[in-house]
Design a protein around this motif. Structure first.
Motif, mmCIF file in Angstrom:
data_model
loop_
_atom_site.group_PDB
_atom_site.id
_atom_site.type_symbol
_atom_site.label_atom_id
_atom_site.label_comp_id
_atom_site.label_asym_id
_atom_site.label_seq_id
_atom_site.Cartn_x
_atom_site.Cartn_y
_atom_site.Cartn_z
ATOM 1 N N ASP A 112 0.927 -1.289 -0.103
ATOM 2 C CA ASP A 112 0.006 -0.014 0.180
ATOM 3 C C ASP A 112 0.856 1.365 0.034
ATOM 4 O O ASP A 112 0.525 2.342 -0.675
ATOM 5 N N LYS A 114 3.821 1.478 -1.292
ATOM 6 C CA LYS A 114 4.449 1.624 -2.619
ATOM 7 C C LYS A 114 3.474 2.350 -3.425
ATOM 8 O O LYS A 114 3.951 3.184 -4.227
ATOM 9 N N SER A 115 2.404 1.652 -3.707
ATOM 10 C CA SER A 115 1.415 2.231 -4.682
ATOM 11 C C SER A 115 1.104 3.652 -4.151
ATOM 12 O O SER A 115 0.975 4.343 -5.141
ATOM 13 N N ASP A 119 1.444 6.637 -6.871
ATOM 14 C CA ASP A 119 0.190 7.872 -7.070
ATOM 15 C C ASP A 119 0.818 9.088 -6.734
ATOM 16 O O ASP A 119 0.364 10.152 -7.567
#
Length: 122
Positions: A112, A114-115, A119
């Motif tokens: 989470d 990393k994403s 973003d």
């Protein structure tokens, strides 16, 4: 142990060819055994103890980094009055953090995190 260092060294090389210690170590051990010492461990050494790495300093450095992730090592070291080498050691070894894009971040981010970073960068 053997009678002299040469015999001891020959025996060690024959019995443990891949892991036998060096000549100077064999010589030191042989001298210790003759004096009656039976330990091959390193003894106490002189020098400055690492009493700076305490739970209190680790927590303080962690709080300082969480307050401002863009701080430099020397700024943290000046704040706590300890060396930059020890600050670096605490951050990398005890806190598991590293510098990324001029910010201190945990080295192992969960999926989470990393994403979210991807973003944010887009």
């Amino acid at each position: 142990m053997r009678e002299n260092t040469v015999e001891a060294r020959t025996w060690l090389d024959a019995e443990f060819p891949d892991i036998a210690s060096g000549k100077s170590t064999t010589k030191d051990w042989n001298a210790k055994f003759r004096r009656g010492e039976m330990s091959t461990d390193d003894g106490e050494r002189s020098g400055r103890p690492k009493d700076v790495i305490t739970d209190e300093n680790i927590k303080t450095i962690h709080k300082v980094i969480l307050n401002d992730r863009k701080l430099k090592l020397n700024e943290i070291a000046d704040t706590l009055k300890i060396s930059t080498v020890l600050v670096y050691h605490i951050i990398h070894e005890y806190l598991g953090m590293g510098k990324l894009c001029a910010k201190w971040v945990p080295r192992e981010l969960i999926f989470d995190q990393k994403s979210r970073r991807v973003d944010d960068s887009e």
